[in-house]
Scaffold this motif. Structure first.
Motif, PDB file in Angstrom:
ATOM      1  N   LYS A 233       0.818  -1.216   0.000  1.00  0.00           N
ATOM      2  CA  LYS A 233       0.000   0.000   0.000  1.00  0.00           C
ATOM      3  C   LYS A 233       0.856   1.273   0.000  1.00  0.00           C
ATOM      4  CE  LYS A 233      -3.747  -2.270   2.582  1.00  0.00           C
ATOM      5  NZ  LYS A 233      -4.762  -2.272   1.504  1.00  0.00           N
ATOM      6  N   PHE A 234       0.173   2.397  -0.210  1.00  0.00           N
ATOM      7  CA  PHE A 234       0.787   3.716  -0.208  1.00  0.00           C
ATOM      8  C   PHE A 234       0.077   4.595   0.816  1.00  0.00           C
ATOM      9  CE2 PHE A 234       1.360   1.905  -4.386  1.00  0.00           C
ATOM     10  CZ  PHE A 234       2.659   2.241  -4.736  1.00  0.00           C
ATOM     11  N   LEU A 235       0.840   5.473   1.455  1.00  0.00           N
ATOM     12  CA  LEU A 235       0.275   6.446   2.384  1.00  0.00           C
ATOM     13  C   LEU A 235       0.683   7.838   1.912  1.00  0.00           C
ATOM     14  CD1 LEU A 235       0.083   6.309   6.242  1.00  0.00           C
ATOM     15  CD2 LEU A 235       0.986   8.359   5.128  1.00  0.00           C
ATOM     16  N   PHE A 236      -0.299   8.675   1.594  1.00  0.00           N
ATOM     17  CA  PHE A 236      -0.055  10.016   1.090  1.00  0.00           C
ATOM     18  C   PHE A 236      -0.112  11.036   2.226  1.00  0.00           C
ATOM     19  CE2 PHE A 236      -1.064   7.806  -2.745  1.00  0.00           C
ATOM     20  CZ  PHE A 236      -0.494   8.526  -3.787  1.00  0.00           C
ATOM     21  N   ILE A 260      -5.716  11.723   2.021  1.00  0.00           N
ATOM     22  CA  ILE A 260      -4.360  12.177   2.290  1.00  0.00           C
ATOM     23  C   ILE A 260      -4.238  12.670   3.726  1.00  0.00           C
ATOM     24  CG2 ILE A 260      -2.524  13.724   1.513  1.00  0.00           C
ATOM     25  CD1 ILE A 260      -4.056  14.024  -1.148  1.00  0.00           C
ATOM     26  N   PHE A 261      -3.181  12.260   4.408  1.00  0.00           N
ATOM     27  CA  PHE A 261      -2.872  12.783   5.731  1.00  0.00           C
ATOM     28  C   PHE A 261      -2.305  14.197   5.568  1.00  0.00           C
ATOM     29  CE2 PHE A 261      -3.019   8.265   6.198  1.00  0.00           C
ATOM     30  CZ  PHE A 261      -3.421   8.014   7.502  1.00  0.00           C
ATOM     31  N   VAL A 262      -2.310  14.980   6.640  1.00  0.00           N
ATOM     32  CA  VAL A 262      -1.833  16.357   6.542  1.00  0.00           C
ATOM     33  C   VAL A 262      -0.816  16.665   7.637  1.00  0.00           C
ATOM     34  CG1 VAL A 262      -3.998  17.165   5.516  1.00  0.00           C
ATOM     35  CG2 VAL A 262      -3.678  17.310   8.002  1.00  0.00           C
ATOM     36  N   ASN A 263      -0.139  17.789   7.458  1.00  0.00           N
ATOM     37  CA  ASN A 263       0.853  18.266   8.415  1.00  0.00           C
ATOM     38  C   ASN A 263       0.147  19.159   9.449  1.00  0.00           C
ATOM     39  OD1 ASN A 263       3.222  19.076   9.697  1.00  0.00           O
ATOM     40  ND2 ASN A 263       3.689  20.643   8.163  1.00  0.00           N
ATOM     41  N   ALA A 264      -0.652  18.536  10.311  1.00  0.00           N
ATOM     42  CA  ALA A 264      -1.378  19.268  11.351  1.00  0.00           C
ATOM     43  C   ALA A 264      -0.604  19.201  12.659  1.00  0.00           C
ATOM     44  CB  ALA A 264      -2.775  18.680  11.538  1.00  0.00           C
ATOM     45  N   GLU A 265      -0.602  20.287  13.393  1.00  0.00           N
ATOM     46  CA  GLU A 265       0.174  20.355  14.624  1.00  0.00           C
ATOM     47  C   GLU A 265      -0.450  19.503  15.731  1.00  0.00           C
ATOM     48  OE1 GLU A 265       3.231  21.760  15.224  1.00  0.00           O
ATOM     49  OE2 GLU A 265       3.131  21.778  13.037  1.00  0.00           O
ATOM     50  N   PRO A 266       0.377  18.976  16.639  1.00  0.00           N
ATOM     51  CA  PRO A 266      -0.137  18.202  17.776  1.00  0.00           C
ATOM     52  C   PRO A 266      -1.224  18.976  18.520  1.00  0.00           C
ATOM     53  CG  PRO A 266       2.240  18.027  17.678  1.00  0.00           C
ATOM     54  CD  PRO A 266       1.855  19.046  16.644  1.00  0.00           C
ATOM     55  N   GLY A 267      -2.247  18.260  18.934  1.00  0.00           N
ATOM     56  CA  GLY A 267      -3.373  18.890  19.605  1.00  0.00           C
ATOM     57  C   GLY A 267      -4.567  19.079  18.692  1.00  0.00           C
TER      58      GLY A 267
END
Length: 361
Positions: A233-236, A260-267
């Protein structure tokens, strides 16, 4: 060549190939490994005559940071790399990037887009319009098809992380204004990935979130799939932290329904994959052990390669960041330096040392 020497070389080659395919046990979870991958994975060298022309006018030598190129994406995957970075530009009507203005300044070294695919509507893959436009996959459709074909030919492969950077912005010096991303274009981006790769090839936020209330809660509770579940599999991951990321998340709390996953900050409910490009960032080890997947860099702008400096790569390894990107899995073809990135065992995938104390065999 003597027979004994030949035999030794054959043995060493076999050992090297074995090391490249060595991987952690299937019981390891996706966040408990480290992989090496490439930055701007599609990029081919800037047109030589164009590079020379612009470099002569570049008093700050900023253009030198673009003096690198990559082999074909499928060749990188065959080597064992398990992260790729793809830049995408929207081109709803087609033709926006079909005639790079830089080629009006110099005679092309090779023909450009003889098949005319850049005239067709759809997402395009390139680095910098009009200047750094050579790509091993001119369209996102073509790139995804190559990924699918390679995956089908290598069933059970270690999962591949794809960092995907949507690009737009202001008009450049040649008068080209990239098309701005919108929620509708992000819907289209998801649709293209779903159509060309197929949902069976994807690790999605919905899959990881499972029955947890938020995606972040899921990853902090160790709900990443193990390698047995993730193989093939692939994870975007969206490589963006400004309004484009927010547009992608809009109306999709905790990334429900998104691919697609994102660059979201912790919390944040969407936090699962984080970008920490400074490999010396002291927060990386704690973030990794909490459950987040971190991407960092071993080198940038050709600086480390020119100086044969492995400082950032060593920091990246020690940090436990799961994804380490480089422009140099092979030494440079543009300047003399032995610099290239690979783990000590000759592989591009290994167990993450921050999880070695876990009872995983």
């Amino acid at each position: 060549m003597k027979t004994g020497t030949s035999a030794i070389l054959i043995l060493l080659t076999a050992c090297s190939l074995q090391a490249q395919t060595k991987a952690p046990d299937d019981s390891f979870k996706l966040n408990q490994i480290q992989v090496i991958g490439s930055h701007n994975s599609y990029k081919q060298a800037i047109e030589p005559a164009l590079f020379k022309l612009i470099q002569a006018k570049d008093s700050t030598n900023r253009l030198g940071g673009l003096q690198y190129e990559h082999i074909a994406i499928t060749e990188q995957l065959n080597m064992g790399l398990r992260n790729l970075e793809i830049d995408v530009y929207a081109d709803s009507k087609g033709g926006k990037y079909a005639h790079p203005k830089g080629l009006d300044l110099v005679k092309p070294d090779q023909p450009y887009d003889t098949a005319g695919v850049m005239n067709q509507p759809g997402f395009k893959v390139l680095h910098v319009p009009d200047i750094d436009f050579r790509s091993s996959s001119l369209t996102f459709d073509d790139c995804l098809q190559k990924l699918k074909n390679w995956s089908n030919s290598n069933p059970g492969h270690i999962p591949v992380f794809i960092t995907l950077e949507p690009k737009d912005g202001e008009k450049n010096r040649f008068g080209t204004t990239p098309e701005a991303f919108t929620p509708a274009l992000f819907d289209e981006l998801d649709a293209v990935i779903r159509e060309k790769l197929g949902i069976d090839k994807l690790i999605t936020p919905d899959m990881v979130r499972g029955n947890f209330k938020t995606l972040e809660e899921a990853v902090l509770n160790g709900n990443w799939p193990n390698l047995k579940q993730a193989k093939g599999k692939f994870l975007f991951i969206l490589d963006n932290s400004d309004k484009k990321r927010d547009l992608y998340m809009q109306d999709h709390p905790s990334l429900k329904g998104r691919l697609i996953f994102v660059n979201a900050e912790p919390g944040k409910p969407e936090a699962a994959t984080l970008f920490r490009n400074n490999s010396a960032d002291p927060t990386i080890p704690e973030l990794v052990t909490k459950g987040y997947i971190i991407r960092t860099r071993a080198d940038s702008d050709t600086k480390e390669a020119r100086a044969n400096d492995y400082t950032h790569f060593k920091q990246a390894q020690n940090s436990g960041a799961q994804i380490i990107t480089t422009d140099y899995y092979k030494p440079s073809a543009f300047f003399h330096s032995p610099y290239h990135i690979i783990f000590e065992d000759g592989s591009y995938v290994r167990k993450n040392h921050l999880f070695e104390k876990l009872n995983i065999k």
